[in-house]
Design an enzyme around this catalytic site. Structure first.
Site, mmCIF file in Angstrom:
data_model
loop_
_atom_site.group_PDB
_atom_site.id
_atom_site.type_symbol
_atom_site.label_atom_id
_atom_site.label_comp_id
_atom_site.label_asym_id
_atom_site.label_seq_id
_atom_site.Cartn_x
_atom_site.Cartn_y
_atom_site.Cartn_z
ATOM 1 N N LYS A 28 -3.540 11.536 -15.554
ATOM 2 C CA LYS A 28 -3.841 9.962 -15.654
ATOM 3 C C LYS A 28 -4.605 9.862 -16.739
ATOM 4 C CE LYS A 28 -6.358 7.919 -12.327
ATOM 5 N NZ LYS A 28 -7.666 7.428 -12.817
ATOM 6 N N SER A 29 -5.600 10.648 -17.104
ATOM 7 C CA SER A 29 -6.406 10.320 -18.168
ATOM 8 C C SER A 29 -5.786 10.675 -19.551
ATOM 9 C CB SER A 29 -7.441 11.253 -18.307
ATOM 10 O OG SER A 29 -8.650 11.102 -17.245
ATOM 11 N N ARG A 33 -4.104 7.615 -22.487
ATOM 12 C CA ARG A 33 -4.467 7.736 -23.901
ATOM 13 C C ARG A 33 -3.270 7.933 -24.812
ATOM 14 N NH1 ARG A 33 -8.692 9.105 -20.757
ATOM 15 N NH2 ARG A 33 -10.858 9.229 -21.543
ATOM 16 N N GLY A 101 -10.435 1.608 -13.937
ATOM 17 C CA GLY A 101 -11.349 1.499 -14.988
ATOM 18 C C GLY A 101 -11.124 2.116 -16.199
ATOM 19 N N ARG A 129 -16.913 -3.483 -10.735
ATOM 20 C CA ARG A 129 -17.444 -2.362 -11.317
ATOM 21 C C ARG A 129 -18.141 -2.779 -12.803
ATOM 22 N NH1 ARG A 129 -12.837 2.074 -11.366
ATOM 23 N NH2 ARG A 129 -14.259 3.257 -12.302
ATOM 24 N N SER A 174 -20.011 9.644 -19.343
ATOM 25 C CA SER A 174 -18.998 8.728 -19.062
ATOM 26 C C SER A 174 -18.026 8.820 -20.368
ATOM 27 C CB SER A 174 -19.202 7.216 -18.931
ATOM 28 O OG SER A 174 -18.144 6.645 -19.109
ATOM 29 N N ASP A 327 -14.291 13.164 -10.380
ATOM 30 C CA ASP A 327 -13.137 12.595 -9.318
ATOM 31 C C ASP A 327 -13.189 13.335 -8.085
ATOM 32 O OD1 ASP A 327 -13.349 10.436 -11.100
ATOM 33 O OD2 ASP A 327 -11.511 11.109 -11.971
ATOM 34 N N ARG A 358 -18.629 6.243 -3.575
ATOM 35 C CA ARG A 358 -17.671 7.011 -3.111
ATOM 36 C C ARG A 358 -18.736 7.900 -2.336
ATOM 37 N NH1 ARG A 358 -13.587 8.694 -8.135
ATOM 38 N NH2 ARG A 358 -11.939 7.111 -7.185
ATOM 39 N N ARG A 403 -8.851 7.803 -4.107
ATOM 40 C CA ARG A 403 -9.372 9.263 -3.792
ATOM 41 C C ARG A 403 -10.051 9.234 -2.434
ATOM 42 N NH1 ARG A 403 -7.554 11.683 -8.191
ATOM 43 N NH2 ARG A 403 -7.994 10.568 -10.225
HETATM 44 O O1 LIG Z 1 -11.895 8.906 -19.310
HETATM 45 C C1 LIG Z 1 -11.195 9.026 -18.220
HETATM 46 O O2 LIG Z 1 -9.942 9.022 -18.172
HETATM 47 C C2 LIG Z 1 -11.841 9.116 -16.758
HETATM 48 C C3 LIG Z 1 -13.237 9.025 -17.001
HETATM 49 C C4 LIG Z 1 -14.105 9.137 -15.644
HETATM 50 O O3 LIG Z 1 -14.552 8.102 -15.621
HETATM 51 P P1 LIG Z 1 -16.224 7.802 -16.260
HETATM 52 O O4 LIG Z 1 -16.006 7.856 -17.636
HETATM 53 O O5 LIG Z 1 -16.688 6.282 -15.533
HETATM 54 O O6 LIG Z 1 -17.170 8.830 -15.847
HETATM 55 C C5 LIG Z 1 -13.219 9.629 -14.446
HETATM 56 O O7 LIG Z 1 -14.048 9.180 -13.277
HETATM 57 C C6 LIG Z 1 -11.926 8.737 -14.425
HETATM 58 O O8 LIG Z 1 -11.032 8.916 -13.331
HETATM 59 C C7 LIG Z 1 -10.978 8.915 -15.695
HETATM 60 C C1 LIG Z 2 -12.515 7.019 -11.158
HETATM 61 C C2 LIG Z 2 -11.220 7.021 -11.327
HETATM 62 O O1 LIG Z 2 -10.454 6.176 -12.100
HETATM 63 P P1 LIG Z 2 -10.729 4.940 -12.767
HETATM 64 O O2 LIG Z 2 -12.193 4.990 -13.271
HETATM 65 O O3 LIG Z 2 -10.035 4.910 -14.141
HETATM 66 O O4 LIG Z 2 -10.574 3.799 -12.032
HETATM 67 C C3 LIG Z 2 -10.381 7.865 -10.451
HETATM 68 O O5 LIG Z 2 -9.175 8.035 -10.624
HETATM 69 O O6 LIG Z 2 -11.018 8.672 -9.667
#
Ligand SMILES: O=C(O)C1=C[C@@H](OP(=O)(O)O)[C@@H](O)[C@H](O)C1
Ligand SMILES: C=C(OP(=O)(O)O)C(=O)O
Length: 450
Positions: A28-29, A33, A101, A129, A174, A327, A358, A403
């Site tokens: 997903k990350s 990107r 997020g 958030r 983060s 996560d 969580r 999750r």
């Molecule tokens: O950069 C990313 O793709 C992510 C960073 C993390 O969040 P944080 O940056 O808030 O730690 C993670 O929890 C999220 O699922 C994906």
């Molecule tokens: C925190 C997560 O995603 P995001 O912050 O992108 O909503 C996640 O996928 O567990």
């Protein structure tokens, strides 16, 4: 309520051995990107293995709204005609990032140094958030933001017309904040410096370099500095997205706790900034082996083989490992409930500002299933009940959090009585094939409450 419709209650029952191969979707990350950097390159980026989960689909839609042409060519195959750094158009409507997020924070960064205005919103989870963690550093570039109290969405960003480069020490671990600042730095002149005290996932840095940006890392007194030279011309790429370790965590964990299981999860990205869960599980005594270790697209990859592990024991998870498994604490809490003795998780305050709180969600659900859980502001202890020991027999609230939903459904596969979740709908944000994939391994899931 589900992210995009009525709630979908679901129940998991104690299952026979899980067996077979679990081919999980793309990371997903990296998928977010790939779309964003593709939109900022000049020309056509080709992506295979893109995660077609709702979070990523919302980012694809947003990139179209900023002027990039994003085309779905076939399953997992996408192309992006980028508009170049500084080439974004002003969106005609509100950008809805749904549950994501990552999507909203990275896109805010990507538009923050262009002379245009955009309004962002999301679902009920995302609107709770904190966005100040991103808009504060973006203000240093000259970006203005107006949102709801507490820095919540909906929020309007007015991009900086004459951005200045920034030096910023990220105050919380983060990757989203780090990435937002780097993406904003792309359209600022000179060098933008982002410093992190604790290493978080480094996909943005790796991919920026792949797209031809000039960046280097340096050790400085505050931590690790990433120095990005602004206003590059990004060169389009061909990207094969590795499979998501955060999704792999669920079939792996289920195999470890369901009697007689033997599951192969092939082609999983094992970037060290993401693989903390697997190290933790092995320390607990999990029968989890990396097979066929190799490198694909610049990322370490392996096939994971997980077998039922009745002798797992609780451990103290090193707090410095938290960013590399942030996560995965919900599913670790489930595995911990089936290990013997306590598992201590510290330094996990960030879990309180994810799709749900969580720590609270896992503590409440595990207690309802009969486990003893202690929690504090940034820690949690799960007292394990050994293999097959969790009583179950509860309906767990998922709070629009994929999750949490997947974690309790995995718990139900090994608990004595069924475990239900009030809404499995959000699973589609990150792992849309979860139900079918787990069922094919032998997981007993039913739609509806027990
Ligand atoms: O950069 C990313 O793709 C992510 C960073 C993390 O969040 P944080 O940056 O808030 O730690 C993670 O929890 C999220 O699922 C994906
Ligand atoms: C925190 C997560 O995603 P995001 O912050 O992108 O909503 C996640 O996928 O567990």
């Amino acid at each position: 309520m589900s992210a995009h419709g009525d709630p979908i209650p679901m129940t998991a029952r104690r299952s026979g051995p899980l067996r077979g191969a679990a081919v999980v979707p793309g990371d997903k990350s990296i998928s977010h990107r790939a779309l964003i950097l593709g939109a900022l390159a000049v020309g056509e980026t080709r992506i295979s293995g893109l995660l077609e989960g709702q979070d990523v689909l919302d980012t694809a839609k947003a990139m179209r709204a900023f002027g990039a042409e994003v085309t779905h060519e076939g399953p997992g195959d996408w192309t992006v005609q980028g508009v170049g750094v500084g080439g974004f158009a002003e969106p005609a409507d509100v950008i809805d990032c749904g549950n994501s997020g990552t999507g909203v924070r990275l896109i805010m960064g990507a538009m923050a140094t262009s002379p245009l205005t955009a309004t962002f919103t999301g679902d009920a989870s995302l609107r709770k958030r904190p966005m100040g963690r991103v808009t504060e550093p973006l203000a240093l570039f000259g970006t203005r933001a107006v949102g709801r109290q507490g820095g919540r969405l909906p929020m309007t960003l007015i991009g900086a017309a004459d951005p200045v480069p920034v030096r910023y020490v990220v105050p919380v671990p983060s990757a989203q904040v780090k990435s937002a600042v780097l993406l904003a730095g792309l359209n600022a002149p000179g060098e933008t410096v982002v410093i992190e005290r604790e290493a978080t996932r480094d996909h943005t840095e790796r991919m920026l370099a792949g797209f031809g940006a000039t960046l280097r890392t340096e050790e400085v007194p505050e931590g690790r500095a990433i120095v990005l030279t602004g206003q590059p011309e990004l060169v389009p790429q061909t990207i094969a997205v590795p499979r998501d370790p955060s999704s792999a965590a669920f079939p792996v964990a289920a195999a470890l706790i369901v009697e007689g299981s033997d599951v192969l999860v092939p082609g999983i990205g094992l970037n060290p900034t993401r693989a903390g869960l697997f190290a933790t599980l092995r320390e607990m005594g999990a029968d989890l082996v990396y097979e066929n270790e190799r490198e694909e697209g610049g990322e370490p990859v392996a096939d994971l083989r997980a077998r039922f592990s009745p002798a797992m024991a609780g451990i103290e998870v090193p707090p410095e490992r938290a960013p590399s498994m942030i996560d995965e604490y919900p599913i670790l809490a489930v595995v911990a409930a089936f290990a013997s003795g306590p598992t201590m998780m510290r330094g996990i305050g960030e879990l309180r500002v994810k799709e749900s709180d969580r720590i609270a969600a896992m503590a409440a659900g595990l207690r309802a299933c009969g486990a003893e859980v202690e929690e504090g502001e940034d820690w949690m202890i799960v007292h394990g009940m050994g293999a097959g020991g969790l009583p179950g027999g509860a309906v767990c609230a998922t709070h629009l959090d994929h999750r949490i939903a997947m974690s309790f459904l995995c718990a139900g596969l090994a608990a004595q009585k069924p475990v239900s979740v009030d809404d499995a709908g959000p699973i589609a944000t990150s792992f849309p094939i979860f139900e079918g994939l787990m069922a094919a391994l032998g997981a007993e899931f039913d739609r509806g409450d027990a």
